[in-house]
Design an enzyme around this catalytic site. Structure first.
Site, PDB file in Angstrom:
ATOM      1  N   CYS B  83       0.696  -1.241  -0.074  1.00 45.53           N
ATOM      2  CA  CYS B  83      -0.157  -0.106   0.040  1.00 45.53           C
ATOM      3  C   CYS B  83       0.891   1.395  -0.017  1.00 45.53           C
ATOM      4  CB  CYS B  83      -1.204  -0.238   1.046  1.00 45.53           C
ATOM      5  SG  CYS B  83      -2.184   1.219   0.997  1.00 45.53           S
ATOM      6  N   HIS B 175      -3.361  -5.200   1.507  1.00 54.40           N
ATOM      7  CA  HIS B 175      -2.573  -5.591   2.647  1.00 54.40           C
ATOM      8  C   HIS B 175      -2.449  -6.882   2.978  1.00 54.40           C
ATOM      9  CE1 HIS B 175      -2.354  -1.285   3.726  1.00 54.40           C
ATOM     10  NE2 HIS B 175      -3.339  -1.139   3.103  1.00 54.40           N
ATOM     11  N   GLU B 177      -0.883  -8.188   5.148  1.00 58.83           N
ATOM     12  CA  GLU B 177      -0.554  -8.424   6.563  1.00 58.83           C
ATOM     13  C   GLU B 177      -1.790  -8.262   7.305  1.00 58.83           C
ATOM     14  OE1 GLU B 177      -0.379  -5.752   4.736  1.00 58.83           O
ATOM     15  OE2 GLU B 177      -0.413  -3.824   5.744  1.00 58.83           O
TER      16      GLU B 177
END
Lengths: 296, 199
Positions: B83, B175, B177
């Site tokens: 991002c 994302h 994560e």
């Protein structure tokens, strides 16, 4: 592929996760918004008056004029947040329709509903809410808040309430994590917290949403203190634009938040800052002027 | 291979650093939260996480991390940007008055290309080299408007490039994560492994 889904819990909470370690600044016009962005703010909160001016003005404090919100959204590329009165469904829907990135259902404004907070789940836009303890935090999460901020006492430039609230929430989270599961229901009753949220906290070992500190941050050292105590980031309201040198305060507070354990650096950042905002001692605050007590 | 532990730096100015760190720990690697250029020297690879690109940029600049990361890239050490990390790794940005970038990857980036927070979304994404769709979380996400000839496009969403690789650089507009799906991180770790073996 056309399986796009908006407004999911992950997307709403995730937006706050991207703000972690950062500073969100109150601004009342595009000039201030640009100063904040330039200084490295992760978001700005567009409002009509900063909390200390709301305090001074008295009367009913409402959602900002739409033109202010639009002006700020136009001026910066970082996310824009704005405040609505507690329980004011229509103010919230208006801000959502404007495309505001986060809504703060805030005790800084005069509550529109003295019994019920917003049901925040049906909204696509995420919400941040204030809390003084874990019961309040868990109730707000239960209503669909995607981010929390410990309240402190807004517009005072006095960090003492912010410290109290953050310590209280942190200590209650630790207690929950170490409790046996069979003790949780009674704890839920005592705290006035939804059982399911406490269970999630116990399992995850932490709050399920990001928690910033707010309400009294006036110096770089204050911001670093909140990080030291475990905040995920910091809201600064009156502290920046009520200081003598907003650019410098803004930059220094941002850097002190990132390097909160580098005391030499924070020392450097605290040099020649000029005068911080004038603060208020809690003892001189009348009970009816305590914004933190305005939610349930 | 299994058992190799890498020291993976995570640029920690601001943003979702802990999410990356916890994924790395789950896979048995050691995250290093990078706050200054000295710490970078100990890292085998670097992750630039999601966050606010303008805020991260300003803090990097103030703290001498720009040249340090450019040097890190010249050593061909792998860098993964998610991002905001994608924005920062690019060579340029379109429709921006004040571009913020390290100028490393041959891509032109459109910041907030998918819109504001109300447009943030989740979608299943077909990714080159992955058998099953990847659950991608896009938050005020950028996309790659154009990419140079040496850039390998890994995924596109509605015609917009959202994941790519060029040599030692890997980027995703979304994302990884924020999900439990480790496949992107594993792809990155395989790049780290190639590099370590090459040395």
């Amino acid at each position: 592929m056309t399986d796009r889904v908006t407004g999911t819990e992950r997307v709403k909470r995730g937006m706050a996760q991207m703000q972690k370690g950062g500073v969100i600044m109150d601004v009342v016009n595009k000039e201030q918004a640009k100063i904040a962005e330039e200084a490295g703010a992760v978001a700005v909160m567009a409002l009509e008056k900063v909390p200390s001016d709301i305090r001074a003005a008295g009367g009913v404090a409402r959602m900002a004029d739409v033109s202010i919100v639009e002006e700020v959204m136009e001026a910066v590329s970082i996310p824009v947040m704005a405040k609505v009165r507690i329980g004011h469904i229509v103010e919230a829907r208006i801000l959502e329709s404007l495309g505001v990135d986060y809504i703060d259902e805030s005790e800084v404004l005069t509550p529109a509903d003295d019994l019920f907070h917003l049901d925040k789940k049906p909204f696509t836009v995420p919400f941040v809410c204030g809390c003084r303890d874990l019961g309040e935090a868990a109730r707000r999460i239960g209503e669909g808040a995607s981010m929390l901020r410990t309240k402190g006492e807004p517009g005072t430039g006095n960090i003492v309430e912010a410290v109290r609230h953050l310590r209280e929430v942190q200590s209650q989270v630790r207690r929950i994590v170490h409790m046996n599961e069979d003790e949780l229901m009674t704890e839920a009753k005592n705290l006035g917290a939804p059982f399911e949220i406490l269970l999630q906290i116990k399992e995850a070992g932490r709050l399920p949403v990001v928690n910033f500190a707010a309400g009294g941050v006036a110096t770089p050292a204050d911001a670093a203190l909140m990080m030291e105590l475990g905040a995920d980031g910091v809201f600064v309201g009156s502290g920046i634009f009520k200081s003598k040198n907003p650019e410098k305060f803004a930059r220094s507070i941002v850097e002190a938040t990132t390097y909160y354990q580098d005391y030499q650096k924070i020392g450097e950042l605290s040099k020649d800052l000029g005068e911080a905002m004038k603060g208020i001692d809690m003892k001189t605050l009348r009970p009816e002027d305590r914004m933190q007590d305005r939610s349930f | 291979m299994d058992g190799n532990k890498y020291r993976v730096g995570i640029l920690s100015m601001q943003g979702a650093t802990e999410e990356h760190a916890s994924q790395l720990r789950n896979l048995g690697h050691e995250p290093i939260l990078i706050k200054n250029k000295e710490m970078l020297k100990n890292a085998d690879a670097l992750i630039i996480p999601g966050g606010e690109s303008t805020a991260i940029w300003r803090l990097m600049k103030k703290n001498d991390l720009i040249e340090a990361i450019q040097h890190f890239a010249q050593l061909k050490k792998p860098i993964f940007g998610t991002c905001a990390g994608l924005v920062l790794l690019g060579k340029g940005q379109v429709e921006t008055e004040h571009p913020v970038n390290l100028g490393l990857m041959d891509i032109q980036v459109k910041r907030n290309g998918f819109g504001r927070q109300k447009d943030s979304f989740e979608a299943n994404l077909d990714v080159k080299g992955m058998k099953e769709a990847y659950p991608a979380v896009f938050i005020r996400a950028p996309y790659i408007e154009s990419a140079g000839e040496h850039v390998d496009v890994l995924a596109a969403y509605e015609g917009k490039i959202v994941a790519a690789r060029e040599d030692n650089l890997l980027v995703a507009a979304f994302h990884p994560e924020l999900t439990d799906d480790n496949r992107f991180l594993e792809l990155f770790l395989s790049m780290v492994e190639e590099k370590v073996i090459a040395v």
